[in-house]
Design a protein around this motif. Structure first.
Motif, PDB file in Angstrom:
ATOM      1  N   ALA A 173      58.858  50.561  35.410  1.00 44.31           N
ATOM      2  CA  ALA A 173      57.833  49.950  35.624  1.00 44.31           C
ATOM      3  C   ALA A 173      57.530  50.212  33.844  1.00 44.31           C
ATOM      4  N   ALA A 174      57.529  51.401  33.282  1.00 44.29           N
ATOM      5  CA  ALA A 174      57.111  51.409  31.649  1.00 44.29           C
ATOM      6  C   ALA A 174      58.041  50.290  31.254  1.00 44.29           C
ATOM      7  N   ARG A 175      59.320  50.393  31.273  1.00 45.25           N
ATOM      8  CA  ARG A 175      60.084  49.209  30.775  1.00 45.25           C
ATOM      9  C   ARG A 175      59.302  48.273  30.949  1.00 45.25           C
ATOM     10  N   LEU A 176      58.533  48.305  32.009  1.00 45.74           N
ATOM     11  CA  LEU A 176      58.447  46.394  32.233  1.00 45.74           C
ATOM     12  C   LEU A 176      56.789  45.971  32.074  1.00 45.74           C
ATOM     13  N   GLY A 177      56.393  47.185  31.823  1.00 47.91           N
ATOM     14  CA  GLY A 177      54.872  46.912  30.943  1.00 47.91           C
ATOM     15  C   GLY A 177      53.702  46.104  32.170  1.00 47.91           C
ATOM     16  N   ARG A 178      54.265  47.052  33.334  1.00 46.08           N
ATOM     17  CA  ARG A 178      53.180  46.421  35.129  1.00 46.08           C
ATOM     18  C   ARG A 178      52.949  48.296  35.311  1.00 46.08           C
ATOM     19  N   GLU A 179      51.807  47.652  36.162  1.00 52.77           N
ATOM     20  CA  GLU A 179      51.716  48.290  37.054  1.00 52.77           C
ATOM     21  C   GLU A 179      52.500  48.093  38.348  1.00 52.77           C
ATOM     22  N   LEU A 180      52.358  49.043  39.759  1.00 48.03           N
ATOM     23  CA  LEU A 180      52.860  48.740  40.328  1.00 48.03           C
ATOM     24  C   LEU A 180      52.026  48.217  41.804  1.00 48.03           C
ATOM     25  N   THR A 181      50.887  48.527  41.744  1.00 50.52           N
ATOM     26  CA  THR A 181      49.392  48.718  42.099  1.00 50.52           C
ATOM     27  C   THR A 181      48.505  48.259  41.916  1.00 50.52           C
ATOM     28  N   VAL A 182      48.141  46.928  41.572  1.00 43.92           N
ATOM     29  CA  VAL A 182      47.559  45.832  41.232  1.00 43.92           C
ATOM     30  C   VAL A 182      46.493  45.574  42.778  1.00 43.92           C
ATOM     31  N   PRO A 183      44.839  45.230  41.810  1.00 45.21           N
ATOM     32  CA  PRO A 183      44.047  45.641  42.939  1.00 45.21           C
ATOM     33  C   PRO A 183      44.328  44.093  43.745  1.00 45.21           C
ATOM     34  N   GLU A 184      44.017  44.407  45.170  1.00 44.67           N
ATOM     35  CA  GLU A 184      44.149  42.993  45.747  1.00 44.67           C
ATOM     36  C   GLU A 184      45.310  42.123  46.020  1.00 44.67           C
ATOM     37  N   VAL A 205      41.292  40.551  40.349  1.00 43.39           N
ATOM     38  CA  VAL A 205      39.932  41.276  40.166  1.00 43.39           C
ATOM     39  C   VAL A 205      40.387  42.829  39.695  1.00 43.39           C
ATOM     40  N   GLU A 206      39.221  43.365  39.154  1.00 42.31           N
ATOM     41  CA  GLU A 206      39.645  44.570  37.971  1.00 42.31           C
ATOM     42  C   GLU A 206      38.935  45.303  39.194  1.00 42.31           C
ATOM     43  N   SER A 207      39.563  46.990  39.165  1.00 42.48           N
ATOM     44  CA  SER A 207      39.553  47.722  39.541  1.00 42.48           C
ATOM     45  C   SER A 207      38.221  48.197  40.071  1.00 42.48           C
ATOM     46  N   LEU A 236      36.980  51.169  40.526  1.00 40.98           N
ATOM     47  CA  LEU A 236      36.168  51.923  39.793  1.00 40.98           C
ATOM     48  C   LEU A 236      36.407  52.239  38.284  1.00 40.98           C
ATOM     49  N   TYR A 237      36.618  51.329  37.564  1.00 39.14           N
ATOM     50  CA  TYR A 237      36.523  51.060  36.034  1.00 39.14           C
ATOM     51  C   TYR A 237      35.387  49.675  35.524  1.00 39.14           C
ATOM     52  N   SER A 238      35.100  48.905  37.011  1.00 36.48           N
ATOM     53  CA  SER A 238      34.599  47.829  36.842  1.00 36.48           C
ATOM     54  C   SER A 238      32.569  48.174  35.946  1.00 36.48           C
ATOM     55  N   CYS A 239      32.500  46.874  35.916  1.00 40.32           N
ATOM     56  CA  CYS A 239      31.305  47.061  35.057  1.00 40.32           C
ATOM     57  C   CYS A 239      30.207  47.035  35.888  1.00 40.32           C
ATOM     58  N   ARG A 240      30.868  47.270  37.540  1.00 39.50           N
ATOM     59  CA  ARG A 240      29.800  47.166  38.842  1.00 39.50           C
ATOM     60  C   ARG A 240      29.659  48.807  38.388  1.00 39.50           C
ATOM     61  N   ARG A 241      30.802  49.252  38.570  1.00 36.98           N
ATOM     62  CA  ARG A 241      30.914  50.450  39.009  1.00 36.98           C
ATOM     63  C   ARG A 241      29.630  51.415  38.094  1.00 36.98           C
ATOM     64  N   ALA A 242      29.874  51.624  37.174  1.00 36.94           N
ATOM     65  CA  ALA A 242      29.422  51.322  35.670  1.00 36.94           C
ATOM     66  C   ALA A 242      27.818  51.574  35.865  1.00 36.94           C
ATOM     67  N   ALA A 243      26.884  49.612  36.331  1.00 34.92           N
ATOM     68  CA  ALA A 243      25.893  49.575  36.148  1.00 34.92           C
ATOM     69  C   ALA A 243      25.266  50.445  37.797  1.00 34.92           C
ATOM     70  N   GLU A 244      26.174  50.550  38.734  1.00 30.49           N
ATOM     71  CA  GLU A 244      25.568  51.830  40.155  1.00 30.49           C
ATOM     72  C   GLU A 244      25.503  53.182  39.693  1.00 30.49           C
ATOM     73  N   ARG A 245      26.597  53.842  38.320  1.00 29.50           N
ATOM     74  CA  ARG A 245      26.343  54.959  38.160  1.00 29.50           C
ATOM     75  C   ARG A 245      25.052  55.397  37.291  1.00 29.50           C
ATOM     76  N   GLU A 246      25.022  54.108  36.483  1.00 30.50           N
ATOM     77  CA  GLU A 246      23.752  54.721  35.238  1.00 30.50           C
ATOM     78  C   GLU A 246      22.984  54.174  36.234  1.00 30.50           C
TER      79      GLU A 246
END
Length: 261
Positions: A117-128, A235-237, A239-249
């Motif tokens: 996966a590192a050589r391919l430059g790919r994550e094997l788990t992608v949201p949705e 879609v973005e995860s 966990l790291y989305s802007c919406r999640r950051a706003a909810e934390r704030e």
């Protein structure tokens, strides 16, 4: 004395853990699978170490070497390709060592699929797209698969598949998987990834078998299948989305007496 089962990672000398190199340097005996490892890995062993290539040994022969070293009072580094938790046969070996009263421990390593996966430059788990990775193998000249673990059952989930010990039946597997993923589903094959002889093939279920046969790959390779290999516009995860950051704030502000409004 102890038998150290050590994950040798994908076989590259510089992809062992610090603990692995320390144990190798301290063990006067090293058993390794020459089929899967770059010889440079053995440079971590001390001068004069007994080096035993196990590719032509059965379990009885391997166990005899381990027990004999123990009886001589010598630590043994037993190198396993990838990580010992997957397809390393340590279950069979440790059972025999327990019966012989020989102590052992395990040091994890980098799994070959992770290096691929590192050589391919790919994550094997992608949201949705795919949130599961299935590590499995093909059944050919090997023990039978447990009931319920058919390739079709795993493929039906749409998870990213990592196939070990399957390169010799790549065409059959591609045909079977195409019925579930589609013939245009992306596939990658990694042969001796991170080693000097490395070959990485990229294609689809429709053409990957032609590439495998053209390169005459017969061992030391894994196959990765799934749409995560070509995911775009996902879609973005959360966990790291802007919406999640706003909810934390917002929660932080609510916790402050007379908090911000």
């Amino acid at each position: 004395m102890t038998v150290h089962f050590i994950g040798a990672g994908p076989g590259a000398a510089d992809l062992l853990t610090i603990r692995a190199t320390r144990l190798l340097a301290a063990s006067p005996v090293c058993l390794y699978a020459g089929t899967y490892l770059d010889a440079a890995v053995l440079e971590h062993c001390p001068d004069g170490a007994r080096l035993v290539d196990t590719q032509d040994l059965d379990l009885d022969g391997i166990t005899a070497e381990l027990v004999a070293a123990h009886e001589r009072g010598e630590d043994v580094a037993r190198l396993c390709s990838g990580d010992p938790s997957v397809y390393s046969a340590i279950a069979e070996q440790t059972r025999r060592l327990d019966a012989a009263g020989v102590p052992w421990d395990i040091t994890p390593g980098i799994a070959a699929y992770a290096a691929t996966a590192a050589r391919l430059g790919r994550e094997l788990t992608v949201p949705e797209v795919a949130q599961s990775v299935v590590l499995t193998r093909a059944q050919r000249d090997s023990t039978a698969m447990p009931s319920g673990e058919s390739l079709e059952a795993f493929a039906a989930t749409g998870a990213t598949l990592v196939l070990h010990l399957a390169i010799r039946c790549a065409r059959e597997l591609a045909d079977r998987l195409a019925e579930h993923y589609g013939a245009d589903c992306p596939v990658a094959v990694a042969y001796r990834v991170e080693q000097p002889e490395e070959i990485v093939l990229r294609g689809t279920l429709a053409d990957i078998a032609d590439q495998v046969e053209a390169h005459d790959l017969r061992q030391a390779a894994i196959i990765v299948v799934g749409w995560a290999l070509r995911a775009e516009g996902f879609v973005e995860s959360h966990l790291y989305s802007c919406r999640r950051a706003a909810e934390r704030e917002e929660r932080t502000a609510a916790d402050i007496p007379g908090g911000l409004r």
